[in-house]
Design a protein around this motif. Structure first.
Motif, short mmCIF file in Angstrom:
data_model
loop_
_atom_site.label_atom_id
_atom_site.label_comp_id
_atom_site.label_asym_id
_atom_site.label_seq_id
_atom_site.Cartn_x
_atom_site.Cartn_y
_atom_site.Cartn_z
N TYR A 145 -25.56 16.58 -13.43
CA TYR A 145 -26.14 15.24 -13.49
C TYR A 145 -25.09 14.14 -13.30
O TYR A 145 -25.32 13.17 -12.60
CB TYR A 145 -26.82 15.01 -14.84
CG TYR A 145 -28.06 15.83 -15.08
CD1 TYR A 145 -28.85 16.28 -14.03
CD2 TYR A 145 -28.47 16.13 -16.38
CE1 TYR A 145 -30.01 17.01 -14.26
CE2 TYR A 145 -29.62 16.87 -16.62
CZ TYR A 145 -30.39 17.32 -15.56
OH TYR A 145 -31.52 18.04 -15.79
N TYR A 146 -23.95 14.31 -13.99
CA TYR A 146 -22.94 13.24 -13.95
C TYR A 146 -21.54 13.78 -14.23
O TYR A 146 -21.36 14.86 -14.81
CB TYR A 146 -23.26 12.13 -14.95
CG TYR A 146 -23.20 12.57 -16.40
CD1 TYR A 146 -21.99 12.59 -17.10
CD2 TYR A 146 -24.35 12.96 -17.08
CE1 TYR A 146 -21.93 12.99 -18.43
CE2 TYR A 146 -24.30 13.36 -18.41
CZ TYR A 146 -23.08 13.37 -19.07
OH TYR A 146 -23.03 13.78 -20.39
N TYR A 207 -21.63 7.44 -5.90
CA TYR A 207 -23.02 7.88 -5.81
C TYR A 207 -23.12 9.08 -4.87
O TYR A 207 -22.68 9.01 -3.72
CB TYR A 207 -23.90 6.74 -5.31
CG TYR A 207 -23.93 5.57 -6.26
CD1 TYR A 207 -24.85 5.51 -7.30
CD2 TYR A 207 -23.02 4.52 -6.14
CE1 TYR A 207 -24.88 4.43 -8.19
CE2 TYR A 207 -23.02 3.45 -7.02
CZ TYR A 207 -23.96 3.41 -8.04
OH TYR A 207 -23.97 2.36 -8.93
N TYR A 208 -23.68 10.17 -5.40
CA TYR A 208 -23.83 11.41 -4.64
C TYR A 208 -25.29 11.67 -4.35
O TYR A 208 -26.18 11.08 -4.98
CB TYR A 208 -23.30 12.58 -5.47
CG TYR A 208 -21.80 12.74 -5.49
CD1 TYR A 208 -21.17 13.68 -4.68
CD2 TYR A 208 -21.01 11.98 -6.35
CE1 TYR A 208 -19.79 13.84 -4.71
CE2 TYR A 208 -19.64 12.13 -6.39
CZ TYR A 208 -19.02 13.08 -5.57
OH TYR A 208 -17.68 13.23 -5.60
N PRO A 209 -25.57 12.58 -3.40
CA PRO A 209 -26.97 13.02 -3.21
C PRO A 209 -27.50 13.68 -4.49
O PRO A 209 -26.73 14.05 -5.38
CB PRO A 209 -26.85 14.05 -2.08
CG PRO A 209 -25.56 13.72 -1.38
CD PRO A 209 -24.64 13.20 -2.44
N ASN A 210 -28.80 13.83 -4.56
CA ASN A 210 -29.47 14.49 -5.68
C ASN A 210 -29.25 13.79 -7.02
O ASN A 210 -29.21 14.43 -8.08
CB ASN A 210 -29.03 15.96 -5.79
CG ASN A 210 -29.30 16.73 -4.51
OD1 ASN A 210 -30.40 16.65 -3.96
ND2 ASN A 210 -28.31 17.44 -4.01
N ASN A 211 -29.06 12.46 -6.97
CA ASN A 211 -28.92 11.63 -8.18
C ASN A 211 -27.70 11.96 -9.02
O ASN A 211 -27.64 11.60 -10.20
CB ASN A 211 -30.18 11.74 -9.05
CG ASN A 211 -31.36 11.04 -8.41
OD1 ASN A 211 -31.20 10.04 -7.72
ND2 ASN A 211 -32.55 11.58 -8.63
N ILE A 212 -26.71 12.63 -8.44
CA ILE A 212 -25.45 12.84 -9.16
C ILE A 212 -24.66 11.55 -9.13
O ILE A 212 -24.53 10.91 -8.07
CB ILE A 212 -24.63 13.98 -8.53
CG1 ILE A 212 -25.39 15.30 -8.57
CG2 ILE A 212 -23.29 14.13 -9.26
CD1 ILE A 212 -24.71 16.42 -7.82
N ILE A 213 -24.13 11.15 -10.27
CA ILE A 213 -23.32 9.94 -10.35
C ILE A 213 -21.99 10.28 -11.01
O ILE A 213 -21.93 11.10 -11.93
CB ILE A 213 -24.07 8.82 -11.13
CG1 ILE A 213 -23.35 7.48 -10.98
CG2 ILE A 213 -24.27 9.20 -12.59
CD1 ILE A 213 -24.19 6.30 -11.45
N GLN A 234 -27.78 20.34 -16.26
CA GLN A 234 -29.15 20.64 -16.67
C GLN A 234 -29.20 21.64 -17.83
O GLN A 234 -30.03 21.52 -18.73
CB GLN A 234 -29.91 21.21 -15.47
CG GLN A 234 -31.36 21.58 -15.75
CD GLN A 234 -31.98 22.31 -14.58
OE1 GLN A 234 -31.28 22.76 -13.69
NE2 GLN A 234 -33.28 22.42 -14.59
#
Length: 334
Positions: A145-146, A207-213, A234
């Motif tokens: 996720y992050y 900012y990455y694809p798939n909502n990864i920050i 996750q």
């Protein structure tokens, strides 16, 4: 035996000399520094090594097989280019170069001359980062996720670069190594407080694809030293405290599950709070490992995680971050 020439015996150079001098398959043949005081210290520590204040003498010495560069970033391109043109592979202190064009030219030259470039992203060879990479690759954390990193302390102020170019290369290299994707954009904010035109505090958000920050905080004005990275997944969450002597990595069985039943207003949030465990971390000196990897890379070839291409990716993110900083947090697409 790979005979190394080390350019620069200031802050990081002594570490390179020490490790390349004892690494399997290498030996330091010559050291160059323009500071007479630095050379005097080096001569006392390594009487068997030859010394010079002339860079060209070291680069063109027939006994020197490869060159390590530990000088200010603005000099990296010129010195590395000279070494490559002289037929010698190069080991370059981070960051690789000051511009994208410089890095690309060196990579192209090395390929043309069939030589090797390695960038000294030392943290990639630490037991902690390798363990985190293993946990991610084994899907222990699940989908990422992050990535949230804090690298702050009081100083050391640099006269030629801002805090981003000084400290952030570590975290950007780690981030790029751990997250198996390419960032799409960066937003950077920061400020300087001593009329030098150089930021001493900065915040970078990738900012990455798939909502990864990914978020990186670097600071020369902190009253305490902090070296902490949080990675949320996750399945599990991880905290890496590089200043913790024992449990340097802690993995938490914590997380959140969000579901809806009959529309968005019927939100069900389940929080999971399980055990914490601290995996065993191999105790090794990262710089020794990276020195031995460089020797093997030069002599045997293969692939390494910190080659010129990896160094170029970090430089691209640094340059984009600098542009965003200059424009007060403008989003820069990568």
């Amino acid at each position: 035996m790979l005979q190394m020439g080390i350019i620069g015996y200031g802050y990081w150079g002594p570490n390179l000399v020490r490790n390349f001098n004892v690494a399997a398959g290498s030996q330091v043949s010559m050291v160059c520094d323009m500071n007479k005081q630095s050379l005097s210290k080096a001569k006392k520590a390594y009487p068997q090594v030859r010394f010079t204040s002339d860079v060209n003498e070291l680069i063109n010495d027939p006994e020197v097989n490869a060159v390590a560069i530990a000088t200010p970033v603005f000099t990296h391109h010129e010195l590395a280019k000279k070494a490559l043109l002289a037929g010698k592979s190069v080991f370059v202190e981070k960051p690789f170069t000051h511009t994208v064009e410089e890095a690309e030219e060196l990579i192209e030259l090395a390929e043309k001359k069939k030589l090797k470039i390695m960038v000294d992203h030392t943290f990639l060879y630490t037991g902690a980062v390798r363990k985190i990479k293993q946990l991610i690759d084994d899907n222990v954390l699940g989908s990422i996720y992050y990535f949230d990193s804090v690298r702050v302390n009081l100083g050391l102020f640099q006269h030629d670069v801002n805090v981003v170019w000084d400290l952030a290369p570590h975290d950007i290299a780690i981030m790029d190594y751990l997250i198996n994707d390419k960032p799409q954009a960066v937003v950077a904010t920061g400020s300087g407080h001593f009329d030098r035109g150089l930021e001493d505090i900065a915040y970078l958000t990738f900012y990455y694809p798939n909502n990864i920050i990914a978020h990186i905080n670097v600071n020369w004005l902190s009253p305490v030293k902090v070296r902490t990275t949080l990675i949320g997944g996750q399945k599990k969450m991880l905290v890496w405290n590089d200043l913790e002597p024992d449990e340097i990595i802690k993995v938490y069985d914590k997380g959140v599950k969000v579901t809806t039943t009959e529309g968005k207003y019927n939100l069900l949030v389940n929080y999971r709070s399980g055990d914490m465990w601290a995996p065993r971390i191999q105790a090794t000196e990262a710089l020794r490992l990276i020195a031995e990897e460089f020797v093997h890379y030069v002599e045997e070839g293969g692939k390494v995680v910190n080659d010129g291409a990896a160094g170029l990716k970090v430089v691209k993110m640094l340059v984009a971050s600098s542009k965003s900083l200059k424009n007060k947090g403008e989003m820069i697409y990568l």
